[in-house]
Scaffold this motif. Sequence first.
Motif, mmCIF file in Angstrom:
data_model
loop_
_atom_site.group_PDB
_atom_site.id
_atom_site.type_symbol
_atom_site.label_atom_id
_atom_site.label_comp_id
_atom_site.label_asym_id
_atom_site.label_seq_id
_atom_site.Cartn_x
_atom_site.Cartn_y
_atom_site.Cartn_z
ATOM 1 N N LEU A 118 0.826 -1.205 0.000
ATOM 2 C CA LEU A 118 0.000 0.000 0.000
ATOM 3 C C LEU A 118 0.862 1.259 0.000
ATOM 4 O O LEU A 118 0.520 2.266 -0.636
ATOM 5 C CB LEU A 118 -0.947 -0.007 1.210
ATOM 6 N N LEU A 119 1.997 1.204 0.690
ATOM 7 C CA LEU A 119 2.925 2.335 0.684
ATOM 8 C C LEU A 119 3.469 2.569 -0.720
ATOM 9 O O LEU A 119 3.554 3.714 -1.192
ATOM 10 C CB LEU A 119 4.062 2.066 1.669
ATOM 11 N N ALA A 120 3.842 1.492 -1.409
ATOM 12 C CA ALA A 120 4.321 1.633 -2.789
ATOM 13 C C ALA A 120 3.231 2.220 -3.677
ATOM 14 O O ALA A 120 3.506 3.079 -4.535
ATOM 15 C CB ALA A 120 4.773 0.275 -3.314
ATOM 16 N N ARG A 121 1.998 1.770 -3.478
ATOM 17 C CA ARG A 121 0.886 2.302 -4.270
ATOM 18 C C ARG A 121 0.619 3.773 -3.940
ATOM 19 O O ARG A 121 0.189 4.537 -4.827
ATOM 20 C CB ARG A 121 -0.376 1.466 -4.024
ATOM 21 N N HIS A 122 0.872 4.171 -2.699
ATOM 22 C CA HIS A 122 0.725 5.582 -2.330
ATOM 23 C C HIS A 122 1.623 6.449 -3.208
ATOM 24 O O HIS A 122 1.189 7.477 -3.747
ATOM 25 C CB HIS A 122 1.083 5.761 -0.851
ATOM 26 N N TYR A 123 2.872 6.031 -3.375
ATOM 27 C CA TYR A 123 3.805 6.821 -4.176
ATOM 28 C C TYR A 123 3.508 6.730 -5.671
ATOM 29 O O TYR A 123 3.987 7.565 -6.440
ATOM 30 C CB TYR A 123 5.240 6.389 -3.881
ATOM 31 N N GLU A 124 2.731 5.746 -6.055
ATOM 32 C CA GLU A 124 2.290 5.626 -7.444
ATOM 33 C C GLU A 124 0.970 6.355 -7.696
ATOM 34 O O GLU A 124 0.464 6.354 -8.819
ATOM 35 C CB GLU A 124 2.123 4.150 -7.815
ATOM 36 N N GLY A 125 0.402 6.964 -6.642
ATOM 37 C CA GLY A 125 -0.863 7.674 -6.782
ATOM 38 C C GLY A 125 -2.079 6.772 -6.830
ATOM 39 O O GLY A 125 -3.154 7.193 -7.252
ATOM 40 N N ARG A 126 -1.929 5.531 -6.341
ATOM 41 C CA ARG A 126 -3.022 4.556 -6.391
ATOM 42 C C ARG A 126 -3.654 4.314 -5.022
ATOM 43 O O ARG A 126 -4.601 3.547 -4.882
ATOM 44 C CB ARG A 126 -2.512 3.229 -6.946
ATOM 45 N N PHE A 127 -3.119 4.959 -3.987
ATOM 46 C CA PHE A 127 -3.632 4.805 -2.624
ATOM 47 C C PHE A 127 -3.225 6.039 -1.840
ATOM 48 O O PHE A 127 -2.156 6.607 -2.081
ATOM 49 C CB PHE A 127 -3.041 3.548 -1.973
ATOM 50 N N GLN A 128 -4.094 6.470 -0.915
ATOM 51 C CA GLN A 128 -3.780 7.638 -0.103
ATOM 52 C C GLN A 128 -3.451 7.195 1.324
ATOM 53 O O GLN A 128 -4.352 6.818 2.082
ATOM 54 C CB GLN A 128 -4.965 8.614 -0.077
ATOM 55 N N MET A 129 -2.176 7.238 1.664
ATOM 56 C CA MET A 129 -1.723 6.862 3.001
ATOM 57 C C MET A 129 -1.256 8.104 3.735
ATOM 58 O O MET A 129 -0.570 8.961 3.161
ATOM 59 C CB MET A 129 -0.595 5.832 2.904
ATOM 60 N N ALA A 130 -1.609 8.203 5.019
ATOM 61 C CA ALA A 130 -1.191 9.347 5.827
ATOM 62 C C ALA A 130 0.051 9.044 6.653
ATOM 63 O O ALA A 130 0.884 9.921 6.890
ATOM 64 C CB ALA A 130 -2.337 9.777 6.753
ATOM 65 N N SER A 131 0.179 7.800 7.126
ATOM 66 C CA SER A 131 1.345 7.356 7.875
ATOM 67 C C SER A 131 1.281 5.844 7.969
ATOM 68 O O SER A 131 0.249 5.230 7.692
ATOM 69 C CB SER A 131 1.381 7.965 9.288
ATOM 70 N N CYS A 132 2.396 5.244 8.393
ATOM 71 C CA CYS A 132 2.409 3.794 8.555
ATOM 72 C C CYS A 132 3.309 3.414 9.723
ATOM 73 O O CYS A 132 4.452 3.886 9.813
ATOM 74 C CB CYS A 132 2.893 3.108 7.281
ATOM 75 N N VAL A 133 2.786 2.577 10.599
ATOM 76 C CA VAL A 133 3.565 2.011 11.706
ATOM 77 C C VAL A 133 3.563 0.495 11.558
ATOM 78 O O VAL A 133 2.508 -0.126 11.401
ATOM 79 C CB VAL A 133 2.992 2.426 13.074
#
Length: 300
Positions: A118-133
């Motif tokens: 999901l983090l990789a998809r965030h940088y591809e513009g395919r998912f909106q992530m605010a933070s990750c722990v």
Amino acid sequence: MPLAEIPLRAWRKRGQNFVFRGRTLRYWVAGQGTPLLLIHGFPTASWDWHYLWQPLAQRNLVIACDMLGFGDSAKPLNHDYCLLEQADLQQALLEHLGVEQPVHVLAHDYGDSVAQELLARHYEGRFQMASCVFLNGGLFPETHCPTLVQKLLLSPLGWMIGRAFGRNALASSFSQIFGPQTRPSESALDDFWSLISCNDGPRILHKLIAYIPQRRRLRDRWVAAMQRGALPLRLIDGGVDPISGAHMVERFEQLVPHADTVLLADIGHYPQIEAPVQVLRHYQAFRDRISQASPQSVYS
């Protein structure tokens, strides 16, 4: 002060169903406000989060599901289980719930890999992530140390090992990966086994374990995403975990710029169950400081 437990029976009653690619999955939602997605590990289920569930729901819209092949969700036998599909599932659940804003993610073990995707998809513009722990998990295949049972499940005899896997084998495995002072009670082991064995789960353990070679194939993509540095990340890790303990923290600090880590002494592979008060404190501190604090290493 200890956190209140949600008994498995009560937890199950709170679950709801949604259909993903023709399969029925169980999910849970509580609270309101900023969405927080909790992603569980192998071989357990979303009940892993039950100590943290109510405290987190006081400040967030908390969302979790039993992924395909886990817990009370569908466990089809003739299916090729894939971490990428589990990431699709998480996105489908958020769409089902009408969540459109960026999502905070808290993940463990197998769920770490889903969160990395999901983090990789965030940088591809395919998912909106605010933070990750991340909690204990195989973030870097080169430092992941699978258990004997996992190695056997990966072997050509894996289907036989899975079908023979029972409650006693689970107890033996957990005694090795939990901290020496924080091992689960007999009652908790019964509950974990109830979730694993539901829907004839042991017959697919050898298929679920395919996530280990999948991690290796996707390693460079996921590590590159973690190294981007534009999104707040933290690792909270039980240090005595033989699978992904202090050695995983060391690797995280080597590879992730300005690494933000928390090492929990004497805690094993399931910190959210073994030390939920500490996990909650360190998670909430991360969220509170997310916009102004510099990443740092914390030892406790």
